[in-house]
Design an enzyme around this catalytic site. Structure first.
Site, short mmCIF file in Angstrom:
data_model
loop_
_atom_site.label_atom_id
_atom_site.label_comp_id
_atom_site.label_asym_id
_atom_site.label_seq_id
_atom_site.Cartn_x
_atom_site.Cartn_y
_atom_site.Cartn_z
N HIS A 161 2.29 4.32 -31.38
CA HIS A 161 1.82 4.20 -29.99
C HIS A 161 0.30 4.13 -29.88
CE1 HIS A 161 2.77 3.87 -25.87
NE2 HIS A 161 3.96 4.43 -25.97
N ASP B 229 9.34 5.62 -28.23
CA ASP B 229 9.63 4.44 -27.41
C ASP B 229 9.57 3.14 -28.20
OD1 ASP B 229 10.21 2.85 -25.29
OD2 ASP B 229 8.24 2.99 -24.35
N TRP C 7 0.01 9.03 -22.12
CA TRP C 7 -0.05 7.59 -21.97
C TRP C 7 -1.29 7.02 -22.64
CZ3 TRP C 7 1.82 6.60 -16.20
CH2 TRP C 7 3.22 6.83 -16.14
N GLU D 2 8.94 -5.62 -27.45
CA GLU D 2 7.88 -5.03 -26.65
C GLU D 2 6.72 -4.55 -27.51
OE1 GLU D 2 9.18 -1.76 -24.23
OE2 GLU D 2 7.16 -1.21 -23.61
N GLU E 219 9.57 8.46 -15.91
CA GLU E 219 8.47 7.55 -15.57
C GLU E 219 8.45 7.21 -14.09
OE1 GLU E 219 9.11 4.33 -18.35
OE2 GLU E 219 7.79 5.26 -19.82
N ASN F 48 14.55 0.05 -14.26
CA ASN F 48 13.69 0.42 -13.12
C ASN F 48 14.26 -0.37 -11.94
OD1 ASN F 48 11.87 2.09 -14.58
ND2 ASN F 48 10.93 0.23 -15.41
N LYS G 48 18.41 5.23 -15.01
CA LYS G 48 17.15 5.80 -15.50
C LYS G 48 16.70 6.76 -14.42
CE LYS G 48 12.40 4.52 -16.79
NZ LYS G 48 11.46 3.41 -17.11
N ARG H 156 8.96 -6.57 -19.86
CA ARG H 156 8.94 -6.72 -21.33
C ARG H 156 9.70 -7.95 -21.79
NH1 ARG H 156 4.68 -3.58 -21.19
NH2 ARG H 156 5.13 -1.51 -20.39
#
Lengths: 700, 700
Positions: free
Chosen positions: A512, A343, A535, A371, A270, A189, A266, A142
């Site tokens: 979203h 998010d 998603w 993002e 996800e 991540n 995290k 991002r």
């Protein structure tokens, strides 16, 4: 003053055209060098940080020439942490860092023309931290401003150059000027490799630079590191060998970096590993790491961004997961909660976790990188969005229990307070891709220091620091003219910009409905078989021939019940629910009457149209200020506003034509007609929009 | 009635959506089948053409049921050629074809609600001809409606199928319904191969079909055919063997096609061979062919579209080349002159050759296919453009010497009169790509018959024939409602459409600033080294920091002197020159005051903006008529209008940003700002705009 100022004049070209034009590459951010007056800086104590404070004063002093300015370190009960007291003759603080922050504040006031009157300023949060989603290969998740300033693709032998150190020093100074005192330099991540010796040595190199400006370095860690790196059978936090592995690793880290800040995790989110993989709770996992860090004063920032595909409403899951664990966390664990329950959407209600965790430290996570707000192509000043969240009243301890007060220790006794912002920096010369994206870095830093600051004040500060009458081609206009012709209209544009994004992307509480992969263009139609419903955009907009919106009331997912009274009752009734959140909480018929008297469908149409017209207005505003801006930044912003306008058109057409299939109503005829066919937009891979990527990036 | 009517209902799909929708694939053109009343047709004579006339009456009669209608062939001095006299009870003519034309006129009047009163109608031109720029491999030069209906890629063995014959018959009927009586079925950039035996046999097959509707077939010929096909040393028209080769070939053609019309020749033009290759004149070349055709009654249509790169003004060259030859041409040579002096631009003044050739037959060449007006993507009704040309006064024989009267035999004694239209047909189901492009085929045919017809009347006819209350989903509205809600606004849109194209492409007399290859998007910047200047836009717009426009006055190329007084004086003075031709004749400073009081630069900006707003207005108009139109055509036109709006935006941005480099003035701030960067548009190969080509063509 650090070597951060670059005025690159391309006189040769512009003189040919008959113009004398100034060009600023944006690298100096809000710290542009201006002619300073001499000042006599007095300090009883000497230290590297105090030396920086002295140099900043000497390079930037706009007070009376030859004045004396005294730096005083002295215990003062009205000053907390790295807070400070200042007036026109000096700064007083408990710490060296407080002195430095006070100096930056005095200089900021001088440059923005504010009076320097006796004032005490204390930070809202102890830890004011940037989160860099930078991968070890140099890419930035991002990230829209070039590659990582910390990492590059170097296999397992990361090196450090003088150029790196110089850039990190500029980065540290920019952060310190705002009061930011922490940085997580790798992606949440997280690759386990960051904990290997070669990478830790690079982390030490970064930390050695950061320390010069009072910034602690943190790392994101991968919860399965003991298995992946240490060869353990698993990474179960209750297995003693696992805890021991973390203990050893932490010892190794602190040996290299004595002021290391701690871990950001995290976990079970996800696809990331976490304690639930071994039947343990988030508390089990976080506490094991907290115990390991405790002897060194380190903290664990444990992210609450968790959701599972089998739940009927993603928006409620963090609350469901974490509230039962309230009271079970160590005091050096802070739960890091995104501002909204989904998010980082252009608009969300605040996350119900704020105020609901009463015995646990909670820290807000804001996203500076855009993002979901047009990446570095769209002008979107985010302070109003953050202010909206911070000032939202949770009612958890009665009226006035704002998100700000529920997270900064005003209401709950937190051992640590903190706030995180996901950074938007990269190797682009101007750091952030978009000139105005610098304002979001600035705004985060200022709000992290003072969560009661208003967006308008932040915009005013940033504009005055970042632009000025001296940018005009030819003789500088009078300050008054500059204020009228540049400052006021551009400030207005900034303050309106986030709402414009909401209008042309997802008004009235929609959320979203992005093209799912790059989160840039519209994709309300995306929902192939086999993809997790949560998603896909139809999960969120729920459009059908009856209406549109996500029913989160008692007749729906009932996630609304996570909000405290009287808020709950207000939100649960469409007539009292704020219209900008209507479709977040309610599924309403197309002919539902909104406050304007229009049908919901018509209001949707007018909202998208309004967003497009707002961007056109920004273009007008910006084109008019051309005589007052330097050519380089003027043209880049002009070009990006053009792209934003094209994108707003695409958003408007895509969403209206898509939803029209359900509403079966005409777009009101006083609204500009779509210029794209829906089937074209649906086939248009948003990445092919790269055809519009016109401006080659300048890498540092 | 021929099998040209196709009502393809996609009920299955639309019923699912809850709509009952009608769909018309557009193949029936202006000859849609409507419920007819019985009629008793009486004719003393029987013939195939009269039988067609009878069948058309029986299939389309909207007069009183059971009426008697008499077809009478009788010499009448007030009727010329295939003209006719009609009233409600019958048609009288000198020829069978006159009867057929009269029948089409009566039916047209019945369908459009006009009174059928006693009237004589004579054609303005004897030969009313379509030029097909169809290549033998099936491609169509400047064709935007699919491949050729006459040719396909078959090497040297062209075949004829029943499907071909059926389509050609539909084509012939459509033409006959307008009075078109000739067709040139191959490209003016002619392959010699068309004169080989296998191709001539295919030409014969076409001619056999055309003849059934009174249409003569013609061929474009390559002037070097004797050398290329006959093995002669060269194709010098004064060499006896060359003339003999043409004599033999012509004999062969007429043996196959007794009513063959003649040759169309593009000689010494854009690289085509011609008599000048051998030091001969255009007259030498044309006359040699004319002599060969004379015994058979054939004609030579010799194009005046010639220009050389070494001249300083392309606009004057056809005049310079041909006027000295006036009087030297055989009486069966017609000089075919494009309406304007350059090349089918959205707006040109009339070609100065009209009226200047006093002893030579001259025929106008119009372009039906929208080479320079948005191909088959833009809605541009061309009748106003042609009317503007035909009604232009040349003053060559005093006031009233219009182009129409200078070319139709009213003023000069021409042995033959003719008019040509470059066709826009192809294998697309609806023949023309754009539904509204059918109106241009229609308008050409109607103007070829009557060059005094007004654009508004033509639009009214075409709309009433092509659409109707019966297209509405659900019960048909009353005629009055349809007139108010569909007919009037759509007519207005059609009448405004060509001017809108001028506004967003090249207002105020600008011309030929297209992207040079496909003549679609803007390319005012194109001018690489080594390309002939007269093939680059800067040659035409002449923009510099002083101003813009092509100076064709005495201080410039002086091409203006080719126009006769008092026109010459009027055009030579910017103050009296019509503003829409200002920059065609004058290079004027950016701050020149136009009639609105604005500067030339500002006027240019407002013109482009106006064009864009006009297209947005067309979109509004069209979207509003949705309830009155069949879904299939509605959606296709809607989609094309969207593309047109996108293109108008591109044109506006490209031209304003490009010219702004010279004008160095701001775009007035009440004008919408550009949404593209100039460097992006300059890099955008117009062919990549194919990304926008969304609607797969349906081939017949």
């Amino acid at each position: 003053m650090m070597p951060g100022i670059k005025i690159a004049c391309t006189y040769c070209l512009f003189l040919l055209l008959g113009f004398a034009v100034k060009a600023d590459d944006g690298h100096a951010l809000w710290l542009r060098k201006r002619p300073a007056n001499p000042v006599n800086v007095v300090s009883a104590k000497q230290s590297p940080i105090l030396e920086i404070a002295r140099k900043e004063l000497q390079d930037g002093w706009l007070g009376s020439a030859g004045a004396t300015f005294v730096l005083t370190i002295k215990k003062d009960r009205s000053i907390r942490g790295d807070g400070y007291r200042f007036d026109g003759s000096g700064v007083q603080a408990n710490t060296e860092l407080g002195i430095l922050y006070g100096v930056y504040e005095v200089l900021r006031r001088q440059q923005t023309g504010l009076p320097v009157m006796p004032t005490v300023s204390n930070p809202s949060y102890d830890r004011r931290i940037l989160n860099h989603w930078d991968n070890l290969n140099g890419s930035v998740e991002r990230g829209y401003a070039g590659l990582s300033i910390f990492w590059r693709d170097e296999k397992d032998a990361p090196a450090v150059t003088e150029k790196d150190r110089s850039l990190w020093l500029e980065y540290a100074r920019a952060n310190a000027s705002l009061g930011v005192n922490g940085t997580v330099i790798n992606n949440v991540n997280a690759s386990p490799r960051v904990l290997t010796r070669p990478y830790l040595e690079k982390v030490k190199a970064v930390a050695d630079i950061m320390r010069r400006y009072g910034i602690r370095t943190y790392l994101s860690v991968n919860f399965s590191s003991p298995a992946q790196l240490g060869g353990l059978k698993n990474s179960d936090p209750l297995v003693p060998e696992v805890a021991q592995w973390w203990k050893d690793k932490t010892k190794e880290i602190y040996a290299l970096i004595p002021d290391f800040g701690g871990f950001l995790v995290k976990a079970n989110s996800e696809g990331q590993p976490g304690p639930q993989d071994f039947g343990r709770t988030h508390a089990d996992g976080a506490n094991m790491l907290a115990d390991v860090l405790k002897p060194y004063g380190g903290i664990v920032m444990w992210r609450a961004f968790v959701y599972a595909p089998n739940d009927n409403d993603r928006a409620g899951q963090a609350y469901t997961e974490f509230v039962p664990l309230d009271g079970q966390f160590r005091d050096n664990v802070i739960i890091q909660v995104k501002n909204g329950p989904i998010d980082f959407q252009p608009r969300e209600p605040f996350s119900a976790l704020f105020g609901a965790m009463k015995k646990t430290s909670v820290m807000p996570e804001l996203q500076i990188t855009q993002e979901y707000l047009g990446h570095s192509n769209h002008l979107a000043f985010l302070a109003p969005m953050w202010e909206e969240c911070l000032q939202s009243d949770t009612y958890q301890q009665g009226a006035g229990s704002t998100v700000a007060r529920c997270s900064d220790g005003s209401i709950y006794p937190q051992r640590y307070t903190a706030i995180a912002g996901v950074a938007n920096t990269g190797l682009d010369t101007n750091w952030c891709g978009h000139t105005f994206a610098q304002a979001n870095w600035y705004a985060f830093g200022r709000l992290a220091w003072n969560n009661q600051l208003g967006s308008e004040k932040i915009a005013e500060e940033w504009l005055q620091l970042t632009f000025g009458p001296e940018d005009a081609a030819g003789p500088a206009p009078a300050k008054e003219e500059w204020q009228q012709q540049f400052f006021l209209p551009v400030k207005q544009m900034m303050l309106e910009s986030r709402e414009a994004v909401v209008n042309y992307m997802m008004p009235l509480g929609l959320h979203h409905i992005f093209s799912v992969f790059e989160h840039y263009g519209p994709g309300p139609w995306y929902g192939p078989k086999g993809v997790r419903p949560d998603w896909t955009p139809p999960y969120y907009h729920q459009a059908d021939t009856n209406g549109i919106g996500f029913n989160r009331t008692a007749t729906g997912s009932n996630t609304l019940s996570q909000y405290k009274e009287p808020l709950h009752t207000q939100l649960a009734n469409p007539a009292t629910c704020p219209e900008e959140l209507l479709l977040w909480f309610h599924h309403l018929p197309w002919d539902y009457r909104v406050k304007s008297g229009r049908s919901l469908w018509d209001e949707l149409c007018y909202s998208y149209q309004k967003g497009l017209l707002q961007v056109r207005g920004f273009q007008q505003t910006w084109d008019k200020v051309e005589p007052y801006a330097d050519a380089a930044r003027f043209r880049k912003v002009q070009s990006k506003l053009r792209r934003q306008c094209l994108d707003a058109q695409i958003w408007k057409d895509a969403c209206l034509l898509y939803f029209q299939q359900f509403s079966r109503r005409p777009i009101p005829f006083d609204i500009e007609r779509p210029v794209y066919d829906l089937d074209y937009l649906m086939k248009l891979n948003p990445l092919t929009l790269q055809v519009f990527e016109r401006n080659a990036r300048q890498h540092h």
